[in-house]
Scaffold this motif. Sequence first.
Motif, PDB file in Angstrom:
ATOM      1  N   LEU A 121      22.163  22.738  50.972  1.00  0.00           N
ATOM      2  CA  LEU A 121      22.766  22.354  52.253  1.00  0.00           C
ATOM      3  C   LEU A 121      21.705  21.861  53.241  1.00  0.00           C
ATOM      4  O   LEU A 121      20.621  22.443  53.334  1.00  0.00           O
ATOM      5  CB  LEU A 121      23.508  23.555  52.854  1.00  0.00           C
ATOM      6  CG  LEU A 121      24.582  24.190  51.961  1.00  0.00           C
ATOM      7  CD1 LEU A 121      25.089  25.482  52.580  1.00  0.00           C
ATOM      8  CD2 LEU A 121      25.738  23.213  51.736  1.00  0.00           C
ATOM      9  N   PRO A 122      21.993  20.807  53.983  1.00  0.00           N
ATOM     10  CA  PRO A 122      21.027  20.280  54.959  1.00  0.00           C
ATOM     11  C   PRO A 122      20.848  21.219  56.142  1.00  0.00           C
ATOM     12  O   PRO A 122      21.757  21.983  56.495  1.00  0.00           O
ATOM     13  CB  PRO A 122      21.655  18.953  55.395  1.00  0.00           C
ATOM     14  CG  PRO A 122      23.116  19.130  55.148  1.00  0.00           C
ATOM     15  CD  PRO A 122      23.230  19.991  53.931  1.00  0.00           C
ATOM     16  N   LYS A 123      19.670  21.167  56.742  1.00  0.00           N
ATOM     17  CA  LYS A 123      19.378  21.999  57.912  1.00  0.00           C
ATOM     18  C   LYS A 123      20.386  21.676  59.018  1.00  0.00           C
ATOM     19  O   LYS A 123      20.774  20.533  59.214  1.00  0.00           O
ATOM     20  CB  LYS A 123      17.952  21.747  58.398  1.00  0.00           C
ATOM     21  CG  LYS A 123      17.485  22.709  59.473  1.00  0.00           C
ATOM     22  CD  LYS A 123      15.993  22.570  59.755  1.00  0.00           C
ATOM     23  CE  LYS A 123      15.181  23.327  58.736  1.00  0.00           C
ATOM     24  NZ  LYS A 123      13.746  23.442  59.169  1.00  0.00           N
ATOM     25  N   GLY A 124      20.812  22.700  59.728  1.00  0.00           N
ATOM     26  CA  GLY A 124      21.811  22.527  60.777  1.00  0.00           C
ATOM     27  C   GLY A 124      23.210  22.887  60.315  1.00  0.00           C
ATOM     28  O   GLY A 124      24.141  22.980  61.126  1.00  0.00           O
ATOM     29  N   THR A 125      23.384  23.118  59.009  1.00  0.00           N
ATOM     30  CA  THR A 125      24.693  23.469  58.454  1.00  0.00           C
ATOM     31  C   THR A 125      25.080  24.895  58.846  1.00  0.00           C
ATOM     32  O   THR A 125      24.245  25.793  58.870  1.00  0.00           O
ATOM     33  CB  THR A 125      24.673  23.381  56.913  1.00  0.00           C
ATOM     34  OG1 THR A 125      24.352  22.054  56.521  1.00  0.00           O
ATOM     35  CG2 THR A 125      26.024  23.768  56.320  1.00  0.00           C
ATOM     36  N   GLU A 126      26.357  25.083  59.167  1.00  0.00           N
ATOM     37  CA  GLU A 126      26.874  26.441  59.331  1.00  0.00           C
ATOM     38  C   GLU A 126      27.489  26.844  57.995  1.00  0.00           C
ATOM     39  O   GLU A 126      28.458  26.239  57.531  1.00  0.00           O
ATOM     40  CB  GLU A 126      27.927  26.532  60.438  1.00  0.00           C
ATOM     41  CG  GLU A 126      28.437  27.970  60.604  1.00  0.00           C
ATOM     42  CD  GLU A 126      29.421  28.142  61.741  1.00  0.00           C
ATOM     43  OE1 GLU A 126      29.170  28.990  62.620  1.00  0.00           O
ATOM     44  OE2 GLU A 126      30.432  27.438  61.749  1.00  0.00           O
TER      45      GLU A 126
END
Length: 258
Positions: free
Chosen positions: A113-118
């Motif tokens: 998952l990319p950074k910033g994902t919840e």
Amino acid sequence: RQVIIVKEAQDLSRTIEKLVSYAENPQPTTLLVVCYKYKKLDKRKKLYKALNKEGVLFEGKKLYDNQISPWIIRTLKSQGYGITQKASHMLAEFLGSDLGKVSNELNKLKLILPKGTEITPEHIEENIGISKDFNNFELQNAIGEKNKLKAHRIINYFSQNPKDNPIVLTSALLFSFFSKLLQVHSLSNINDKSVATALGISPYFSKDYITAARNYSMRDSSKAISLLRVMDLKSKGVDSNAIPSGDLLKEFLVKIMD
């Protein structure tokens, strides 16, 4: 600086005091890290006193089960990720208090998952394999809400996947749940804040215990604990003839929810 790490220093208990002379006069160009695992360095010894005076002593205590979910949230936040309360609770309930294991699973998610994902329950289900609908957390909620249909559906799922859902883990979680309900009933004022403080949980989950306390009296909670004890013994072969775990859980549901 030069970094030197002494691993498994607890295995050097007979000779570790030889480090005293160095600890009293450390090299400013060297960072010496002494990893003393599973045990504590004897505070009466010269080495402890020297390290405490010239360096930094850090004790990493094992977290309690109710501290794992907040730790997951804090760790991910510091790394640029978010996670829902339910998703963090799913991970904590499934992986337990072994932070090494929890950290490994979080690293897997961060690779995908990319950074910033919840991170959501759906992410957990797709990438780690924990069902978002059929797990001990959802069973606990279904029992607390006296949702018989949902509880029996989860038990049926457990029956079909006994290796992934051991009854020992389920009975331990339910024992903890009803023990906490007894604590809730002992409170003079039951609200989100008082329940969270008494149980050492996030206020987010307080409502689940307040709802359950309405559905189960103190006597009901005590009865549930007694039934769980019997179920645990039967699951281990005491006074029973290899009763399937699913049948034991169904028997418990019938007796506690009817």
